[in-house]
Scaffold this motif. Sequence first.
Motif, PDB file in Angstrom:
ATOM      1  N   GLN A   1      49.095   6.812  18.475  1.00 44.55           N
ATOM      2  CA  GLN A   1      50.502   6.722  18.850  1.00 44.55           C
ATOM      3  C   GLN A   1      50.716   7.130  20.301  1.00 44.55           C
ATOM      4  OE1 GLN A   1      52.944   8.726  15.915  1.00 44.55           O
ATOM      5  NE2 GLN A   1      52.520   7.184  14.345  1.00 44.55           N
ATOM      6  N   ASN A   2      49.869   6.554  21.122  1.00 48.66           N
ATOM      7  CA  ASN A   2      50.002   6.645  22.579  1.00 48.66           C
ATOM      8  C   ASN A   2      49.696   8.012  23.173  1.00 48.66           C
ATOM      9  OD1 ASN A   2      50.328   4.492  24.272  1.00 48.66           O
ATOM     10  ND2 ASN A   2      52.463   4.903  24.728  1.00 48.66           N
ATOM     11  N   GLN A   3      48.862   8.798  22.496  1.00 48.25           N
ATOM     12  CA  GLN A   3      48.428  10.064  23.082  1.00 48.25           C
ATOM     13  C   GLN A   3      47.101  10.498  22.470  1.00 48.25           C
ATOM     14  OE1 GLN A   3      51.089  13.293  22.158  1.00 48.25           O
ATOM     15  NE2 GLN A   3      51.379  12.632  20.050  1.00 48.25           N
ATOM     16  N   THR A   4      46.360  11.308  23.224  1.00 43.55           N
ATOM     17  CA  THR A   4      45.120  11.851  22.682  1.00 43.55           C
ATOM     18  C   THR A   4      45.453  12.951  21.676  1.00 43.55           C
ATOM     19  OG1 THR A   4      44.975  13.406  24.536  1.00 43.55           O
ATOM     20  CG2 THR A   4      43.698  11.356  24.710  1.00 43.55           C
TER      21      THR A   4
ATOM     22  N   SER B   1      43.330  23.683  17.511  1.00 44.59           N
ATOM     23  CA  SER B   1      42.491  24.571  18.324  1.00 44.59           C
ATOM     24  C   SER B   1      41.566  23.760  19.241  1.00 44.59           C
ATOM     25  CB  SER B   1      41.672  25.517  17.437  1.00 44.59           C
ATOM     26  OG  SER B   1      40.856  24.778  16.545  1.00 44.59           O
ATOM     27  N   TYR B   2      42.070  22.607  19.683  1.00 39.38           N
ATOM     28  CA  TYR B   2      41.396  21.776  20.693  1.00 39.38           C
ATOM     29  C   TYR B   2      40.042  21.227  20.228  1.00 39.38           C
ATOM     30  CZ  TYR B   2      44.873  24.264  23.475  1.00 39.38           C
ATOM     31  OH  TYR B   2      46.044  24.815  23.939  1.00 39.38           O
ATOM     32  N   ARG B   3      39.887  20.994  18.930  1.00 41.15           N
ATOM     33  CA  ARG B   3      38.606  20.519  18.415  1.00 41.15           C
ATOM     34  C   ARG B   3      38.674  19.114  17.814  1.00 41.15           C
ATOM     35  NH1 ARG B   3      38.488  25.960  18.577  1.00 41.15           N
ATOM     36  NH2 ARG B   3      36.505  27.083  18.510  1.00 41.15           N
ATOM     37  N   ALA B   4      39.814  18.471  17.862  1.00 39.67           N
ATOM     38  CA  ALA B   4      39.936  17.127  17.295  1.00 39.67           C
ATOM     39  C   ALA B   4      39.097  16.132  18.102  1.00 39.67           C
ATOM     40  CB  ALA B   4      41.398  16.689  17.286  1.00 39.67           C
ATOM     41  N   GLY B   5      38.562  15.152  17.414  1.00 43.20           N
ATOM     42  CA  GLY B   5      37.804  14.105  18.087  1.00 43.20           C
ATOM     43  C   GLY B   5      36.350  14.427  18.341  1.00 43.20           C
ATOM     44  N   GLU B   6      35.874  15.560  17.836  1.00 41.52           N
ATOM     45  CA  GLU B   6      34.469  15.923  18.044  1.00 41.52           C
ATOM     46  C   GLU B   6      33.600  15.141  17.039  1.00 41.52           C
ATOM     47  OE1 GLU B   6      32.935  17.703  20.331  1.00 41.52           O
ATOM     48  OE2 GLU B   6      34.808  18.120  21.386  1.00 41.52           O
TER      49      GLU B   6
END
Length: 304
Positions: free
Chosen positions: A143-146, A151-156
């Motif tokens: 939806q147009n954003q990363t 806790s900054y760990r998504a997408g690993e």
Amino acid sequence: MAVISFDVGGTYVKYGLIEDSHIVQKGKFKTDKVDKDSFLSSLAAKIEELSLLASIKGIGISFPGFIDTVNGVPILAGAITSINGVNIVNEVKRRLTMDCPIYIENDANCAAIAEKYNGAAIDNNDFILLTLGTGVGGAIYYQNQTIKGHSYRAGELGMMLTDYGKYPNKTLHELASTSALISLYKEKYRLPPEAEITGEEIFSLTNDYKVEAIIREWSKYVAVAIFNSVVIFNPEKVLIGGGISQNPALYPYINEALNSIPYWQDFIIPVEICKHYNDSGLWGAYILVENHLKQGECERNEIS
């Protein structure tokens, strides 16, 4: 005015001086993964050097690992363990003779930002990016954003366990990265660990059926990474980045491996190459700076 971009990898730090969406100068130097002070000083020295060529309005850093983008801290910095928990923004600023804003973001997220703004995903609001390099980088653009996670760990995505029967504790970093391909080649040909060979060189040897078998074995793990990500997120497309993505010979192997998965046809979407190839991180760091500066300008205008 120009932006200095860094794309920090486990082997090299790439840098670029970018002005008006044009790379004026770029290069790379070895990543010091052991000595924290040496690593930070190398970034500061390159900033000082490039600042002699143009007026600098901001610095963007594409960095591996779990990145606290608000405070400028790599919580876990991938292979660069000496930087774990270090406020890299403050530490680099402390070493500079100039005052300049510095922004940091996860490397795969930077690549995704680059592809969205002027790359292969301009027309997409939902896509997944996988980078194949020293490790396997991952970014989820939804939806147009990363997506960063709480806790900054998504997408690993490189941390996925995909072959629990054969390799219960090996992640995709160890099975689907370019480094994994090189390790597999060395193992099959009984080469010492210190032997030097690149993924590109391995792909140039595909006339040897033994090498082709190695690439097919490795490609299955790349395909599993793609399939699992698509099943979970149902994106519009998957983009592949990293140095090895520039090799057109890669895609027939990935497609062959994907098509060998019986359920791929139920989820099939385009799998494409990143427009910026190995420069995605540099461009993403550049756009990161531009976006922050524009946001700051808008906030100042609202206040006034």
